[in-house]
Scaffold this active site. Structure first.
Site, short mmCIF file in Angstrom:
data_model
loop_
_atom_site.label_atom_id
_atom_site.label_comp_id
_atom_site.label_asym_id
_atom_site.label_seq_id
_atom_site.Cartn_x
_atom_site.Cartn_y
_atom_site.Cartn_z
N CYS A 175 0.86 -1.18 0.00
CA CYS A 175 0.00 0.00 0.00
C CYS A 175 0.90 1.23 0.00
O CYS A 175 2.12 1.11 -0.12
CB CYS A 175 -0.97 -0.01 1.18
SG CYS A 175 -0.16 -0.12 2.79
N THR A 176 0.34 2.41 0.15
CA THR A 176 1.11 3.64 -0.02
C THR A 176 2.26 3.75 0.98
O THR A 176 3.41 3.94 0.60
CB THR A 176 0.19 4.86 0.12
OG1 THR A 176 -0.92 4.71 -0.75
CG2 THR A 176 0.95 6.14 -0.23
#
Length: 300
Positions: A175-176
């Site tokens: 994810c980010t």
């Protein structure tokens, strides 16, 4: 030069509300702006300011109960990326909506950015992007599976509907910045998946550390500040944020007939009423007036 610090930390806050006022006062005193979430499970957010201000706020955060090991990722910006400081109290610092999820108990194995390529290139590894659909649309790792979720709350249901596809496979997630994978990996381990891995530091750390020539990342990475997107080396991309839905808007999107600055983009053209559009146009007009005066409109 503005310093941007993205952070999260899972810990136990018995009374998150009691932490809010002194933290907000410090941020205002040090001219630090951005957004922070506080919950009984910890903190999450992104802040920006000058070096002295960021250092002061980070020192305060690390002094909170269980936060001495707080880590963060830094980037820089020429202009202030936030217009104000917001500190919100939430039930979860990243909302999954599944009772009993606790990354403090167990999470998947962390994989350093330098080791990520080898892992996701293995034939017995399924690579899953845990971000929302609009984030995946502008960039992801080569060969990654897109669950096409509109919200992180949708991830558990997607897994239940698709889990048989991944029998006898190792699962690698990203994810980010890493926070969603903390919860997603705890969830999958609780579902009986024996081998779960996630990218330490998230996409942002990978883009910072892995050279372009070795990168398996395609496109840009959506970020939750006014940079909107970044590429290899965390160089800001050419996306802007839609004034209506806040999704990333590419140069091609801005040439589309459904794009109107501050009002609509191709992704949300059918999602709002005429009343909403009129409100967005008035907000855009006020922003343009403020800009002409050399001021910043807080709605922007």
């Amino acid at each position: 030069m503005w310093i941007i610090a993205a952070l999260y930390h899972f810990t136990r806050f018995d009374d998150p509300a009691a932490l809010r006022a002194p933290l907000l006062a410090l941020c205002k005193a040090m001219d630090v702006k951005g957004s922070l979430l506080l919950a009984t499970e910890g903190m999450n957010g992104t802040i920006a300011g000058q070096r002295a201000g960021i250092d002061a706020v980070l020192a305060h955060l690390r002094s909170l109960p269980g936060c001495a090991a707080l880590e963060w990722k830094e980037a820089t910006a020429e202009a202030p990326p936030f217009g104000r400081m917001k500190i919100k109290l939430k039930r979860e610092i990243v909302t999954m909506g599944v009772p009993g999820i606790d990354p403090r108990v167990t999470v998947g194995a962390y994989v350093a950015p330098g080791d990520w390529n080898a892992l996701i290139s293995a034939p017995d590894v399924a690579v899953i992007d845990t971000r929302n659909d609009y984030e995946v649309a502008i960039g992801t790792f080569r060969g990654a599976i897109d669950p096409q979720t509109r919200s992180f709350r949708d991830f558990p249901a997607w897994w239940q509907a698709n889990r048989d596809r991944f029998a006898n496979m190792r699962i690698a997630m990203f994810c980010t910045g890493g926070i969603r994978c903390e919860k997603a990996s705890n969830y999958l381990l609780g579902q009986g998946v024996p081998e779960v891995f996630h990218l330490k530091g998230g996409i942002l750390k990978y883009l910072e550390e892995v050279p372009q020539a070795q990168s398996l990342w395609d496109g840009k990475c959506y970020v939750f500040d006014q940079r909107v997107s970044v590429g290899q080396g965390l160089v800001p991309g050419d996306h802007i944020s839609c004034g209506a839905c806040r999704r990333p808007v590419s140069p091609a999107d801005r040439a589309h007939s459904d794009y109107e600055q501050g009002v609509s983009c191709p992704a949300c053209a059918s999602e709002y009423s005429a009343t909403d559009r009129a409100r967005f146009r008035e907000r855009q007009r006020q922003m343009q007036i403020a800009a002409a005066r050399g001021e910043r409109h807080l709605g922007g």
